[in-house]
Write a protein that holds these residues in place. Structure first.
Motif, PDB file in Angstrom:
ATOM      1  N   GLN A   1       0.796  -1.225   0.000  1.00  0.00           N
ATOM      2  CA  GLN A   1       0.000   0.000   0.000  1.00  0.00           C
ATOM      3  C   GLN A   1       0.832   1.280   0.000  1.00  0.00           C
ATOM      4  O   GLN A   1       0.413   2.304  -0.533  1.00  0.00           O
ATOM      5  N   ASP A   2       2.056   1.232   0.571  1.00  0.00           N
ATOM      6  CA  ASP A   2       2.843   2.462   0.680  1.00  0.00           C
ATOM      7  C   ASP A   2       3.440   2.920  -0.645  1.00  0.00           C
ATOM      8  O   ASP A   2       3.828   4.083  -0.789  1.00  0.00           O
ATOM      9  N   ILE A   3       3.534   2.010  -1.643  1.00  0.00           N
ATOM     10  CA  ILE A   3       4.065   2.412  -2.955  1.00  0.00           C
ATOM     11  C   ILE A   3       3.084   2.089  -4.085  1.00  0.00           C
ATOM     12  O   ILE A   3       3.447   2.142  -5.258  1.00  0.00           O
ATOM     13  N   ARG A   4       1.846   1.774  -3.720  1.00  0.00           N
ATOM     14  CA  ARG A   4       0.854   1.357  -4.726  1.00  0.00           C
ATOM     15  C   ARG A   4       0.604   2.453  -5.773  1.00  0.00           C
ATOM     16  O   ARG A   4       0.566   2.189  -6.976  1.00  0.00           O
ATOM     17  N   GLY A   5       0.457   3.688  -5.316  1.00  0.00           N
ATOM     18  CA  GLY A   5       0.190   4.787  -6.246  1.00  0.00           C
ATOM     19  C   GLY A   5       1.298   4.949  -7.266  1.00  0.00           C
ATOM     20  O   GLY A   5       1.048   5.145  -8.458  1.00  0.00           O
ATOM     21  N   ARG A   6       2.546   4.866  -6.789  1.00  0.00           N
ATOM     22  CA  ARG A   6       3.688   5.015  -7.682  1.00  0.00           C
ATOM     23  C   ARG A   6       3.728   3.899  -8.726  1.00  0.00           C
ATOM     24  O   ARG A   6       3.965   4.148  -9.911  1.00  0.00           O
TER      25      ARG A   6
ATOM     26  N   ASP B   1       2.387   9.171  -3.924  1.00  0.00           N
ATOM     27  CA  ASP B   1       2.303   8.553  -2.605  1.00  0.00           C
ATOM     28  C   ASP B   1       2.731   9.500  -1.489  1.00  0.00           C
ATOM     29  O   ASP B   1       2.577   9.189  -0.308  1.00  0.00           O
ATOM     30  N   LYS B   2       3.266  10.682  -1.858  1.00  0.00           N
ATOM     31  CA  LYS B   2       3.662  11.688  -0.852  1.00  0.00           C
ATOM     32  C   LYS B   2       2.560  12.731  -0.683  1.00  0.00           C
ATOM     33  O   LYS B   2       2.143  13.042   0.426  1.00  0.00           O
TER      34      LYS B   2
ATOM     35  N   ARG C   1      -3.657  11.574  -3.816  1.00  0.00           N
ATOM     36  CA  ARG C   1      -4.332  11.583  -5.126  1.00  0.00           C
ATOM     37  C   ARG C   1      -5.138  12.867  -5.333  1.00  0.00           C
ATOM     38  O   ARG C   1      -5.069  13.502  -6.393  1.00  0.00           O
TER      39      ARG C   1
ATOM     40  N   LYS D   1      -4.491   7.567  -0.354  1.00  0.00           N
ATOM     41  CA  LYS D   1      -3.063   7.461  -0.027  1.00  0.00           C
ATOM     42  C   LYS D   1      -2.845   6.691   1.272  1.00  0.00           C
ATOM     43  O   LYS D   1      -3.528   6.921   2.261  1.00  0.00           O
ATOM     44  N   GLN D   2      -1.889   5.760   1.235  1.00  0.00           N
ATOM     45  CA  GLN D   2      -1.439   5.012   2.410  1.00  0.00           C
ATOM     46  C   GLN D   2      -2.542   4.179   3.064  1.00  0.00           C
ATOM     47  O   GLN D   2      -2.470   3.865   4.249  1.00  0.00           O
TER      48      GLN D   2
END
Length: 473
Positions: free
Chosen positions: A151-156, A331-332, A335, A454-455
């Motif tokens: 989940q912590d890098i899913r967006g990337r 991820d920072k 979205r 996010k997260q």
């Protein structure tokens, strides 16, 4: 030291699996853009030789889009019943068949070099087959990446899918140029266009082969009661038995909490509406007008043919750069902030173009506004829409809901692309102003209706829609 090595191993595993899945995006971009180099040759070979109308020419150029809508609609069925991985394998097969069939539609039944109405129909069928592959890949590749990612890098990781789409388009432009460069026009019109279509068979075959080396997603495996296999995949992804067991437990609860698995609206109608509107707004802001018609837009503003192509290349380089910015920040920052910032940027860009066009002012200012618009899209709605679509739908309905959202996206794409020519004839200022207005509406929609993801794990996100359902009840 062991711990660092272990972390590197599972990170390398996640990256390699993601890269294979993003090939679906690369083929999406490749298939939709390959027609650009062959379009004039296709027109000469079929339309002009057979004395057909410009309407038939338009249908032939856009026939793949019809397949995209079909592919989007059927993707949910295949995704739920044969799995994400096997559905991507099916898409790879469709890409391969389309590439070879479009390059040599005469195979078995027709005389080479002798165009006919029947041959044109067969050519379009092959293009539709490729479009079905695009529709399937555009729904399942982001879903696969989302379900396989921590989940912590899913967006990337999901954002790399959009990068692959743009990269696929860029590759095919160079491939088409390489095939045509230095060759006589007669050869290009007779043979060269066939090589352009056939070239897609290479990445399609690579995609097909590599898919046999990636796992099925743990969410799908749990839905089919294959929990031991799901645990091993989660262990490889997360590198920790405790974390793998925790996620497996969450997935199991998510899959088994809702009994009405066949009901699309078991989590309420809002989640489906949000998915559809994300897809529709991604197209209604006018991005494909800017991408498909960029050379024509620049030429209409006074640029010569060579200058307009150079401006298009500059725009393409900007697109790649700003997509990378989205990948690094999703991820920072989250979205929603990226979507809202991008929407405002797109509105500024399109309203700027609209004002200049309305006042018949052409030049560097127009180019700068269009580049500002596309850069704003590429750092926001381009990749982030795919990230959200892959995240917001609950496990139970993800396949069906994603299919509907992607089909809506391709239908909106077709509508916006086909209405641009008649709209621009009425008023350039109003046309670009409409896309600017849609950008403002998109920002308001995100602010009011779209949740931040996010997260959060995919299972945590389901609780948002459960709360919405309870409110309604």
């Amino acid at each position: 030291m062991k711990s660092a090595t272990k972390t590197n191993n599972y990170n390398l595993y996640i990256i390699s699996v993601t890269l294979v899945a993003t090939l679906g995006g690369l083929l999406f971009g490749y298939d939709t853009a390959v027609i650009s180099g062959a379009e004039q040759s296709i027109k000469l070979y079929f339309i002009d030789n057979l004395g057909l109308s410009s309407f038939i020419h338009g249908l032939t150029v856009s026939s793949a889009l019809m397949g995209c809508i079909i592919g989007g609609l059927v993707s949910g069925y295949f995704s739920n019943y044969i799995g994400r991985k096997k559905t991507l394998i099916l898409a790879a097969v469709l890409f391969f068949i389309s590439a070879l069939g479009s390059s040599y539609p005469e195979f078995l039944f027709f005389e080479f070099g002798n165009p006919s109405i029947s041959l044109l129909i067969v050519f379009n069928l092959y293009r539709i087959i490729g479009g079905i592959g695009v529709g399937i890949a555009s729904a399942i590749s982001p879903t696969y990446i989302s379900e396989i990612s921590p989940q912590d890098i899913r967006g990337r990781l999901v954002s790399w899918y959009q990068f692959a789409v743009i990269f696929g388009q860029l590759i095919v432009y160079f491939v088409n140029w390489g095939i045509a460069n230095g060759q006589p026009i007669a050869w290009i019109n007779k043979i060269g266009w066939r090589y352009m279509f056939a070239s897609e068979a290479i990445p399609a075959a690579l995609f097909f082969i590599l898919l046999f080396y990636v796992p099925e997603t743990p969410r799908y495996l749990v839905s089919k009661e294959k929990e031991e296999q799901a645990f091993h995949v989660l262990l490889k992804i997360n590198g920790s038995k405790e974390k793998a067991k925790e996620i497996l437990s969450e997935i199991h609860k998510s899959i088994n909490t809702v009994q009405s698995s066949d009901k699309l609206f078991c989590f309420g109608k809002k989640v489906i509406l949000v998915g559809i509107l994300l897809s529709v707004f991604q197209q209604f802001v006018g991005i494909n007008v800017a991408l498909y018609y960029a050379p024509r837009i620049f030429e209409s503003m006074g640029a010569g043919k060579n200058v307009s192509m150079m401006q298009t290349v500059i725009m393409g380089m900007v697109n790649v750069g700003f997509t990378i910015i989205a990948i690094q920040t999703v991820d920072k920052w989250g979205r929603k902030p990226l979507l809202m910032i991008g929407s405002v940027g797109m509105a500024i860009g399109m309203f700027g173009v609209a004002i200049l066009a309305q006042n018949q002012i052409f030049g560097i200012g127009t180019l700068l506004f269009i580049i500002f618009y596309t850069a704003s899209f590429m750092m926001s709605w381009g990749p982030i829409c795919w990230v959200l679509l892959s995240e917001i739908f609950p496990n139970k309905i993800r396949g069906q809901a994603m299919a509907i959202a992607v089909a809506a996206q391709w239908a909106a794409n077709f509508f916006i692309s086909s209405t641009y020519p008649p709209m621009i004839e009425i008023s350039a200022g109003l046309t670009y102003g409409f896309y600017g207005l849609m950008s403002i509406c998109a920002a308001i929609f995100v602010w009011k209706m779209v949740p931040e993801t996010k997260q959060k794990s995919l299972e945590e996100l389901e609780k948002i829609w459960k709360k919405e359902t309870k409110k309604i009840m």
